[in-house]
Design a protein around this motif. Sequence first.
Motif, PDB file in Angstrom:
ATOM      1  N   ALA A 160       1.159  -1.218   0.057  1.00  0.00           N
ATOM      2  CA  ALA A 160      -0.101  -0.049  -0.112  1.00  0.00           C
ATOM      3  C   ALA A 160       0.825   1.322  -0.479  1.00  0.00           C
ATOM      4  CB  ALA A 160      -0.948   0.224   1.271  1.00  0.00           C
ATOM      5  N   ASP A 161       0.831   1.668  -0.680  1.00  0.00           N
ATOM      6  CA  ASP A 161       1.421   3.811  -0.901  1.00  0.00           C
ATOM      7  C   ASP A 161       2.841   2.877  -1.081  1.00  0.00           C
ATOM      8  OD1 ASP A 161      -0.853   4.785  -0.422  1.00  0.00           O
ATOM      9  OD2 ASP A 161      -0.264   4.438   2.710  1.00  0.00           O
ATOM     10  N   GLY A 162       2.964   2.208  -2.319  1.00  0.00           N
ATOM     11  CA  GLY A 162       3.951   1.651  -2.227  1.00  0.00           C
ATOM     12  C   GLY A 162       5.553   2.283  -1.369  1.00  0.00           C
ATOM     13  N   LEU A 163       5.089   1.632  -0.430  1.00  0.00           N
ATOM     14  CA  LEU A 163       6.181   1.872   1.317  1.00  0.00           C
ATOM     15  C   LEU A 163       6.400  -0.119   1.929  1.00  0.00           C
ATOM     16  CD1 LEU A 163       4.124   5.441   3.359  1.00  0.00           C
ATOM     17  CD2 LEU A 163       6.315   5.277   1.202  1.00  0.00           C
ATOM     18  N   ALA A 164       7.598   0.006   1.918  1.00  0.00           N
ATOM     19  CA  ALA A 164       8.337  -1.056   3.000  1.00  0.00           C
ATOM     20  C   ALA A 164       9.271  -0.341   3.521  1.00  0.00           C
ATOM     21  CB  ALA A 164       7.453  -2.558   1.706  1.00  0.00           C
ATOM     22  N   ASP A 165       9.379  -1.604   4.742  1.00  0.00           N
ATOM     23  CA  ASP A 165      10.712  -1.211   5.496  1.00  0.00           C
ATOM     24  C   ASP A 165      11.566  -2.562   5.759  1.00  0.00           C
ATOM     25  OD1 ASP A 165       9.719  -2.743   7.091  1.00  0.00           O
ATOM     26  OD2 ASP A 165       9.176  -0.693   8.780  1.00  0.00           O
ATOM     27  N   SER A 166      11.944  -3.126   5.621  1.00  0.00           N
ATOM     28  CA  SER A 166      12.661  -4.467   6.101  1.00  0.00           C
ATOM     29  C   SER A 166      12.078  -5.386   6.565  1.00  0.00           C
ATOM     30  CB  SER A 166      14.353  -3.484   7.016  1.00  0.00           C
ATOM     31  OG  SER A 166      14.945  -5.248   7.248  1.00  0.00           O
ATOM     32  N   SER A 167      11.321  -5.215   7.663  1.00  0.00           N
ATOM     33  CA  SER A 167      10.545  -5.833   8.401  1.00  0.00           C
ATOM     34  C   SER A 167       9.856  -6.247   7.254  1.00  0.00           C
ATOM     35  CB  SER A 167      10.260  -5.572   9.074  1.00  0.00           C
ATOM     36  OG  SER A 167       9.147  -4.592   9.279  1.00  0.00           O
ATOM     37  N   VAL A 168       8.893  -5.356   6.365  1.00  0.00           N
ATOM     38  CA  VAL A 168       8.167  -5.665   5.455  1.00  0.00           C
ATOM     39  C   VAL A 168       8.785  -6.854   4.741  1.00  0.00           C
ATOM     40  CG1 VAL A 168       6.000  -4.830   3.765  1.00  0.00           C
ATOM     41  CG2 VAL A 168       6.214  -4.288   5.804  1.00  0.00           C
ATOM     42  N   LEU A 169       9.458  -6.599   3.970  1.00  0.00           N
ATOM     43  CA  LEU A 169      10.669  -7.181   2.535  1.00  0.00           C
ATOM     44  C   LEU A 169      11.265  -8.194   3.092  1.00  0.00           C
ATOM     45  CD1 LEU A 169      12.466  -4.232   1.263  1.00  0.00           C
ATOM     46  CD2 LEU A 169      10.364  -5.084   0.705  1.00  0.00           C
ATOM     47  N   GLY A 170      11.060  -8.724   4.664  1.00  0.00           N
ATOM     48  CA  GLY A 170      11.808  -9.735   4.891  1.00  0.00           C
ATOM     49  C   GLY A 170      10.520 -10.802   5.256  1.00  0.00           C
ATOM     50  N   ASN A 171       9.149 -10.077   5.125  1.00  0.00           N
ATOM     51  CA  ASN A 171       7.649 -11.094   5.247  1.00  0.00           C
ATOM     52  C   ASN A 171       7.719 -11.740   4.085  1.00  0.00           C
ATOM     53  OD1 ASN A 171       5.602 -11.838   7.112  1.00  0.00           O
ATOM     54  ND2 ASN A 171       5.140 -10.258   8.050  1.00  0.00           N
ATOM     55  N   LEU A 172       7.514 -10.394   3.145  1.00  0.00           N
ATOM     56  CA  LEU A 172       7.542 -11.181   1.726  1.00  0.00           C
ATOM     57  C   LEU A 172       7.839 -11.624   1.100  1.00  0.00           C
ATOM     58  CD1 LEU A 172       6.595  -7.061  -0.112  1.00  0.00           C
ATOM     59  CD2 LEU A 172       4.876  -8.637   1.231  1.00  0.00           C
ATOM     60  N   ALA A 173       9.231 -12.054   1.664  1.00  0.00           N
ATOM     61  CA  ALA A 173      10.335 -13.157   0.766  1.00  0.00           C
ATOM     62  C   ALA A 173       9.553 -13.866   1.130  1.00  0.00           C
ATOM     63  CB  ALA A 173      11.761 -12.364   1.882  1.00  0.00           C
ATOM     64  N   VAL A 174      10.215 -14.539   2.464  1.00  0.00           N
ATOM     65  CA  VAL A 174       8.910 -15.394   3.091  1.00  0.00           C
ATOM     66  C   VAL A 174       7.735 -16.160   1.886  1.00  0.00           C
ATOM     67  CG1 VAL A 174       8.053 -16.407   5.602  1.00  0.00           C
ATOM     68  CG2 VAL A 174       9.820 -14.808   5.386  1.00  0.00           C
ATOM     69  N   ASN A 175       6.857 -15.391   2.366  1.00  0.00           N
ATOM     70  CA  ASN A 175       5.536 -15.288   1.461  1.00  0.00           C
ATOM     71  C   ASN A 175       6.182 -15.645  -0.321  1.00  0.00           C
ATOM     72  OD1 ASN A 175       3.079 -15.734   3.110  1.00  0.00           O
ATOM     73  ND2 ASN A 175       4.294 -13.142   4.384  1.00  0.00           N
ATOM     74  N   GLY A 176       7.005 -15.961  -0.337  1.00  0.00           N
ATOM     75  CA  GLY A 176       7.231 -16.049  -1.672  1.00  0.00           C
ATOM     76  C   GLY A 176       7.620 -15.446  -2.118  1.00  0.00           C
ATOM     77  N   ILE A 177       7.671 -13.999  -1.919  1.00  0.00           N
ATOM     78  CA  ILE A 177       7.710 -12.750  -3.464  1.00  0.00           C
ATOM     79  C   ILE A 177       9.328 -12.259  -3.935  1.00  0.00           C
ATOM     80  CG2 ILE A 177       7.378  -9.826  -3.125  1.00  0.00           C
ATOM     81  CD1 ILE A 177       4.916 -12.080  -3.425  1.00  0.00           C
ATOM     82  N   SER A 178       9.400 -12.368  -5.073  1.00  0.00           N
ATOM     83  CA  SER A 178      10.975 -12.086  -5.405  1.00  0.00           C
ATOM     84  C   SER A 178      11.378 -10.157  -5.792  1.00  0.00           C
ATOM     85  CB  SER A 178      11.328 -13.072  -6.129  1.00  0.00           C
ATOM     86  OG  SER A 178      10.432 -13.725  -7.360  1.00  0.00           O
ATOM     87  N   THR A 179      10.372  -9.197  -5.973  1.00  0.00           N
ATOM     88  CA  THR A 179       9.718  -8.364  -6.488  1.00  0.00           C
ATOM     89  C   THR A 179       9.076  -7.517  -5.700  1.00  0.00           C
ATOM     90  OG1 THR A 179      11.305  -9.224  -8.835  1.00  0.00           O
ATOM     91  CG2 THR A 179       9.593  -7.000  -8.730  1.00  0.00           C
ATOM     92  N   VAL A 180       9.014  -6.341  -5.852  1.00  0.00           N
ATOM     93  CA  VAL A 180       8.608  -5.417  -4.720  1.00  0.00           C
ATOM     94  C   VAL A 180       8.244  -4.498  -5.817  1.00  0.00           C
ATOM     95  CG1 VAL A 180      10.465  -4.842  -3.447  1.00  0.00           C
ATOM     96  CG2 VAL A 180       7.882  -4.217  -2.735  1.00  0.00           C
ATOM     97  N   ILE A 181       7.270  -3.924  -6.090  1.00  0.00           N
ATOM     98  CA  ILE A 181       7.033  -1.995  -5.990  1.00  0.00           C
ATOM     99  C   ILE A 181       6.288  -1.052  -5.314  1.00  0.00           C
ATOM    100  CG2 ILE A 181       5.605  -0.761  -7.980  1.00  0.00           C
ATOM    101  CD1 ILE A 181       4.404  -4.087  -8.650  1.00  0.00           C
ATOM    102  N   LEU A 182       7.553  -0.668  -5.263  1.00  0.00           N
ATOM    103  CA  LEU A 182       7.800   0.992  -3.361  1.00  0.00           C
ATOM    104  C   LEU A 182       7.700   2.473  -4.780  1.00  0.00           C
ATOM    105  CD1 LEU A 182      10.689  -0.183  -1.961  1.00  0.00           C
ATOM    106  CD2 LEU A 182       8.122  -0.720  -1.653  1.00  0.00           C
ATOM    107  N   ALA A 183       7.123   2.725  -3.882  1.00  0.00           N
ATOM    108  CA  ALA A 183       7.127   4.362  -4.383  1.00  0.00           C
ATOM    109  C   ALA A 183       8.735   4.709  -4.780  1.00  0.00           C
ATOM    110  CB  ALA A 183       6.450   5.745  -3.458  1.00  0.00           C
TER     111      ALA A 183
END
Length: 299
Positions: A160-183
């Motif tokens: 949401a809003d293209g915002l993510a800190d390190s903890s969010v990126l780590g949680n995304l990685a655990v869920n199989g995410i390899s690419t993230v779109i940020l502002a």
Amino acid sequence: VTHPLRVAWVWPLISPPQQGICTALTSNSLATSVASGGRLSTLLSTGAAHPKADLTWAVDPGLLASVSTMTGSYRVGADTGCSGGVQHHASTAAAQWLSGVRATATSQQLFTTPYDDVDVAALTHQGLDNDLRSAYNLGRSTAGSLLGQSGNTGAIAWPADGLADSSVLGNLAVNGISTVILASSEMPASSSPSPDDAVTSTPTPTGTTMKVLLADSTLTGVLGSATSAPGSTFAVSQRFLAETALIEAEDPQVARSVVVAPPREWNPSSGLASDLLSETTSTPWLLLPADPDRKSTRL
């Protein structure tokens, strides 16, 4: 123009959650949205009408489930006992819209959000990791059921809003995410000699490296400024051209990319949406010189 700017569009099919108790919906607002002239109908029909723009569709599986409910007789506003509310006949517009999304999924790149486009940052910061995992699992299974696997990419996230800190990126990685779109405002510009300011990477707490696509924050604001006022379509269209021309002019000798991500619940007129995609595939500084089909670029 030596190196025209490569454009990658994130095209959102996202709407507030509508699934209520049992199989009932909380409101009937989607009936208007998926009907001809509605917001979701306009986004789908206009995007599908411009295949050379090579869009990357962002789709909420929760929205697909709600629209699927409307393809049969459905109830709006049931009480906690799964009764009451108003019964509606099956929606032909809902069936046509869902069919259109299926057709798009077979021919263009598509990724799904977690179910109901839950706020991954909020869940992460509240320690609700299991809830996020459930949202991703339910989202993927729902999309697989309603769209099939063709064209469905589950490895891209758009917080949401293209915002993510390190903890969010780590949680995304655990869920199989390899690419993230940020502002783009979230990360500083690259200092390398030949930067592609839209593409970078960052390490995650899990030890992986996350590919980061930086959606141009200025363009997001420009697209979100569209209104129904006379002249708004022309003004936004011209501003889009001006901003992309400025980006290309910064260093025309270097191949550059720009990621264009409208607001999640973007509501453009059909004229504006069509103008923007036509400009993407016909403007000299936005063309790919090696692409005879004048396609843009994918995420």
